[in-house]
Design a protein around this motif. Structure first.
Motif, mmCIF file in Angstrom:
data_model
loop_
_atom_site.group_PDB
_atom_site.id
_atom_site.type_symbol
_atom_site.label_atom_id
_atom_site.label_comp_id
_atom_site.label_asym_id
_atom_site.label_seq_id
_atom_site.Cartn_x
_atom_site.Cartn_y
_atom_site.Cartn_z
ATOM 1 N N GLU A 415 4.611 -12.248 -7.403
ATOM 2 C CA GLU A 415 5.706 -11.697 -7.807
ATOM 3 C C GLU A 415 6.662 -12.705 -8.646
ATOM 4 O OE1 GLU A 415 8.416 -10.507 -4.398
ATOM 5 O OE2 GLU A 415 6.645 -9.289 -3.531
ATOM 6 N N ARG A 416 6.583 -13.908 -8.366
ATOM 7 C CA ARG A 416 7.186 -14.750 -9.565
ATOM 8 C C ARG A 416 6.732 -14.791 -10.688
ATOM 9 N NH1 ARG A 416 8.015 -18.389 -5.109
ATOM 10 N NH2 ARG A 416 5.767 -19.278 -5.346
ATOM 11 N N CYS A 419 8.137 -11.461 -12.294
ATOM 12 C CA CYS A 419 9.378 -11.459 -12.780
ATOM 13 C C CYS A 419 9.611 -12.201 -14.087
ATOM 14 C CB CYS A 419 10.222 -11.772 -11.513
ATOM 15 S SG CYS A 419 10.076 -10.590 -10.173
ATOM 16 N N LYS A 420 8.660 -13.079 -14.018
ATOM 17 C CA LYS A 420 8.968 -14.195 -15.012
ATOM 18 C C LYS A 420 8.553 -13.508 -16.650
ATOM 19 C CE LYS A 420 6.972 -18.644 -16.984
ATOM 20 N NZ LYS A 420 6.180 -19.645 -16.627
ATOM 21 N N GLN A 423 11.180 -10.388 -17.298
ATOM 22 C CA GLN A 423 12.715 -10.830 -17.184
ATOM 23 C C GLN A 423 13.151 -10.136 -18.781
ATOM 24 O OE1 GLN A 423 14.258 -13.330 -18.900
ATOM 25 N NE2 GLN A 423 16.204 -12.487 -18.471
ATOM 26 N N CYS A 428 16.332 -5.970 -13.731
ATOM 27 C CA CYS A 428 15.744 -6.605 -12.403
ATOM 28 C C CYS A 428 15.835 -5.339 -11.595
ATOM 29 C CB CYS A 428 17.158 -7.283 -11.935
ATOM 30 S SG CYS A 428 17.317 -9.059 -12.432
ATOM 31 N N GLN A 431 12.357 -4.198 -12.300
ATOM 32 C CA GLN A 431 11.390 -4.856 -11.694
ATOM 33 C C GLN A 431 11.180 -4.561 -10.182
ATOM 34 O OE1 GLN A 431 12.380 -9.107 -12.567
ATOM 35 N NE2 GLN A 431 13.266 -8.583 -14.585
ATOM 36 N N ASN A 432 12.399 -4.411 -9.492
ATOM 37 C CA ASN A 432 12.272 -4.052 -8.175
ATOM 38 C C ASN A 432 11.677 -2.881 -7.774
ATOM 39 O OD1 ASN A 432 13.616 -6.574 -7.311
ATOM 40 N ND2 ASN A 432 15.599 -5.455 -7.382
#
Length: 459
Positions: A415-416, A419-420, A423, A428, A431-432
């Motif tokens: 997930e990190r 998201c990285k 971004q 956001c 992304q979710n």
């Protein structure tokens, strides 16, 4: 009764795997690999080859399959190529090292393109991905292609043809013909990864997936292909790989649980997987060297494969393209020593031309360590030794690292990473939405929400 051809046995496996019987552990692994692939796609949005692939797809509008980051819909073949180029371009997607290296997630964009076009459920998409991983990785274990001058994406020809046939609901006989056509007609040369590397390094796998989908569609309409494509007098065994055995009966199943996808590896750096441990060694050494100007010599001890592939030509010692730099053992160790990390920015034109990196490469040597070769491919180990002007030697050996079977990435890690990479390109909220879609991938009946969430990507 005559012995079944290998293509027929692979076809039988692809047709008979029961989607509802795939263990949850494997389904979870597919979800992680899918999210990892989306992260890679997002990070490649500015790449020239990606823009070229999208421009080509835009010339053939069709309602079948979507292209990430655009409102474009096109044929499954062209969507597989464009999305596959996005996933592969950064060399950040998953990998597997058998006798042959490869990136089994290269099949995911092709499977997604066909699943969308055919209205296949998320559960069937997962099953197709499992089939592709199983066949490609078992072939990688069975025989080397690169030592004979052929590219590893030739195994995607087989794996993706089988997965595509499943999504097209072909029977065993037609799936065999899809494999025959895809493999015999689309052999790729290893030159794609030799010397100064071009744009095509990041496109070769996507092209194999595109060709495999085309082959499966031909078989769907009754086209037959050369047979036996593996065992024949002019087949793969005699012309390309040499003979090998493949026990298809032992492939992953609900009964044995031995699915190949569980052995695939993931990446913490956007670079060649076999040199990750050299990067970790470089980072370790950087923390122990107060002043890099005191470095007199760097010696990298590695496996036979790494020496032959990642330090094999003048271009690897003075890379001038991103594609060459991310496959250069000397360059990546130099950047790790300088920066303590490898990121997308490590392969900018400015960084590649950095005089400090060039100076470190000039004092670098690479040699094979037979002991490290013996560990290969189970462990992708490297040892880096730095000699300082004072005569002091500092050494760091890394046998394994994050993303390996010993220390796999967690759901939070994936997930990190996603998201990285996301971004700079999607909100956001979007992304979710992607994360929620992937968390319930097996329950999905439409892929429109996924493409909508990715549609604000700026290309």
């Amino acid at each position: 009764m005559s012995k079944l051809t290998l293509a027929r046995r692979l076809a039988r496996y692809a047709c008979e795997l029961v989607a509802d019987e795939i263990p949850e552990q494997v389904v979870s692994c597919v979800r992680r690999r899918f999210l990892d692939s989306l992260a890679c796609a997002l990070g490649a949005n500015e790449a020239g080859p990606v823009k070229a692939a999208i421009a080509l797809a835009a010339q053939t509008p069709q309602p079948a399959s979507s292209v990430f980051g655009t409102g474009l819909r096109t044929t499954p073949e062209l969507a597989a190529f464009a999305n596959g180029t996005m996933v592969r371009f950064l060399d950040y997607n998953d990998g597997y090292m058998g006798l042959e290296p490869g990136h089994p997630s290269d099949n995911i964009p092709g499977c997604l393109a066909l699943a969308e076009a055919e209205g296949a459920s998320g559960r069937e998409l997962i099953a197709a991905i499992v089939v592709a991983y199983e066949i490609q990785m078992r072939l990688q274990d069975a025989a080397s292609l690169n030592k004979r001058g052929w590219d590893h994406v030739n195994y995607i020809n087989v794996a993706m043809a089988a997965a595509a046939s499943r999504l097209l609901k072909l029977d065993e006989a037609r799936t065999e013909q899809a494999i025959n056509i895809a493999l015999s007609a689309h052999l790729a040369m290893r030159q794609v990864r030799s010397g100064a590397l071009s744009d095509w390094k990041g496109c070769s796998a996507a092209n194999a997936a595109r060709n495999a989908i085309f082959a499966a569609n031909l078989a769907r309409h009754g086209m037959t292909g050369p047979s036996p494509v593996f065992e024949g007098e002019m087949g793969l065994f005699k012309q390309v790989t040499g003979e090998f055995e493949l026990d298809v009966d032992s492939f992953g199943s609900a009964d044995n649980g031995r699915f190949a996808i569980l052995k695939s590896l993931t990446k913490t750096f956007p670079t060649n997987g076999e040199l990750h441990t050299a990067v970790w060694a470089g980072i370790d050494l950087r923390e122990r060297i107060a002043d890099l100007s005191t470095v007199e010599a760097i010696h990298i001890e590695t496996s036979e494969f790494n020496r032959r592939v990642l330090a094999d030509s003048p271009e690897k010692w003075r890379p001038r393209t991103r594609e060459t730099a991310d496959h250069s053992l000397p360059y990546n160790v130099a950047r790790a020593l300088l920066d303590g990390d490898i990121t997308l920015a490590s392969y900018s034109e400015e960084q590649i031309a950095d005089p400090r990196a060039i100076a470190l490469m000039k004092c670098t040597t690479v040699s094979e360590d037979p002991g490290l070769t013996k560990l290969f491919p189970r462990y992708l180990a490297n040892r880096v030794t730095v000699t300082l002007i004072s005569g002091e030697e500092l050494s760091s050996e890394m046998i394994s690292g994050p993303g390996s079977l010993e220390t796999p990435m967690s759901d939070a890690d994936f997930e990190r990473k996603f998201c990285k990479m996301a971004q700079p390109h999607i909100s956001c909220a979007a992304q979710n939405e992607v994360l929620a879609f992937i968390s319930g991938l097996e329950r999905q009946t439409s892929y429109a929400p996924l493409f909508r969430a990715m549609s604000t990507l700026l290309i």
